[in-house]
Design an enzyme around this catalytic site. Sequence first.
Site, short mmCIF file in Angstrom:
data_model
loop_
_atom_site.label_atom_id
_atom_site.label_comp_id
_atom_site.label_asym_id
_atom_site.label_seq_id
_atom_site.Cartn_x
_atom_site.Cartn_y
_atom_site.Cartn_z
N GLU A 142 -8.12 -4.23 5.93
CA GLU A 142 -8.02 -4.02 4.49
C GLU A 142 -6.95 -4.91 3.86
O GLU A 142 -7.13 -5.41 2.75
CB GLU A 142 -7.77 -2.53 4.19
N ARG A 159 -2.80 -2.04 -3.09
CA ARG A 159 -3.97 -1.18 -2.87
C ARG A 159 -3.83 0.04 -3.79
O ARG A 159 -2.85 0.77 -3.71
CB ARG A 159 -4.02 -0.71 -1.43
N ARG A 163 -10.76 17.18 6.17
CA ARG A 163 -11.60 17.47 5.00
C ARG A 163 -12.96 18.00 5.42
O ARG A 163 -13.54 17.52 6.39
CB ARG A 163 -11.81 16.20 4.16
N HIS A 201 -12.64 3.78 0.22
CA HIS A 201 -12.65 2.83 1.35
C HIS A 201 -13.41 1.55 0.97
O HIS A 201 -13.92 0.84 1.84
CB HIS A 201 -13.34 3.40 2.60
N ASN A 231 0.88 -1.18 0.00
CA ASN A 231 0.00 0.00 0.00
C ASN A 231 0.92 1.23 0.00
O ASN A 231 1.50 1.58 1.02
CB ASN A 231 -0.88 -0.05 1.25
#
Length: 408
Positions: free
Chosen positions: A395, A101, A250, A189, A12
């Site tokens: 993940e 990923r 964010r 996600h 990743n």
Amino acid sequence: MSAMARKLLVLNAGSSSLKFKIFGLNPFAAGMGGMFDRIGDAANCTLKASAPAEAPGSKGRKWELKIPAKDHVGAMESIMDFIKENVSSAFSREVVAVGHRIVHGLDLSQPALLNEKTIDKIRQAAVLAPLHNPPGLQGIDAAQRVFSGVPQVAVFDTAFHQTMPPHAYMYGLPYDLYEKHQIRRYGFHGTSHKYLAEQAAEMLGKPLSETNVITCHLGNGSSIAAVQGGRCIDTSMGMTPLEGLLMGTRSGDMDPAVVLHVQKQLGLSVQETDTLLNKKSGLLGLTGSNDLRTVIEGAHKGEPRSALGLAMFVYRVQKYIGSYTAALQGKVDAVVFSAGIGENSSLIRGLILQPMQAMGLIVDAAANDATVGGRQGDISTPTSPVRLLVIPTDEELSIAQQTLQVTG
Ligand code: ADP
């Protein structure tokens, strides 16, 4: 090589980091994982790794080493040296597949075996994910140099959301922008939401195809998905991860005219506006900290902005749970909480859930308080019409499983 030694590597890559996790294949089990951080910053570049408690030989051992790496290729080579020294000297021959990923995969709905065509698609998607896809490509380049001839697979954060119907993924903009520029909602996600929906069905003892869940991935970046029979029908992030919930840095949802206004009135450039919305807004912009723990502490001390940030975070999650209950036509088997905040903060889960009793979300206070720190569990009362589940996301495990589905 004995069949026992066959391994899979999950990578990743971020802009200045490279995370890795090794999986043994016979039997399938997670092994050592770690992260190269601050790639390109010679003075601070570190490699941290840990072995699982049950690993033979290295039993829960942790490492932290200062190793300079000028780029992702250098980091990959150092990770290889480290693994050869601490896991297996024959590691490069034992790896039979590599899973990457990748954040944005445009309209790809499945993991993709990497070849010229799929790598080109990841390059095209970089227009929509300029911060995320280029590091992913660097990770692919680094792994292809080290493992030439080994099948490599891209697992996309967007893929799980490709089942959204057009009425959920389109923006109310001229249709040309979709046709010519692929401007639409994609969602992110996805690997986590997919994993959570599958785990939830298992916990509920129902087939995935008959299970409806709302999955809340609440971390520094946060998103919620409505999953009907294992297929995503809506999610809170959009063309980029900026849309939806209030996040660490964010803004989440807002009137897009604000963007025009700040550019016109404050004279902000496109780059400055991007930084404002993605890096300086959310909890950080409102309270001074992007870490919800600090915000909670501030709220407890009576700081009005921390209390506001906390209330806004909670309220947005409630609104999305409400709207996704409607999207699922009121048929919700479970609401799932996961990621840094969802797994660890019983306080936040309680604040979200307590006012939602009339919607059939009835939280058991003791079970809620007990289900923290990576524990999985049901935090609803026995009579709650909707189950409330806490599921630690994984993940890397999901990427490993999806990689194997492609490579066999
Ligand atoms: P990322 O999106 O970076 O992967 P994580 O899923 O690791 O984020 O979540 C990180 C966030 O989880 C931190 O910013 C912190 O605010 C939050 N967090 C972790 N533990 C707790 C806790 N006990 N209470 C509240 N928030 C927590």
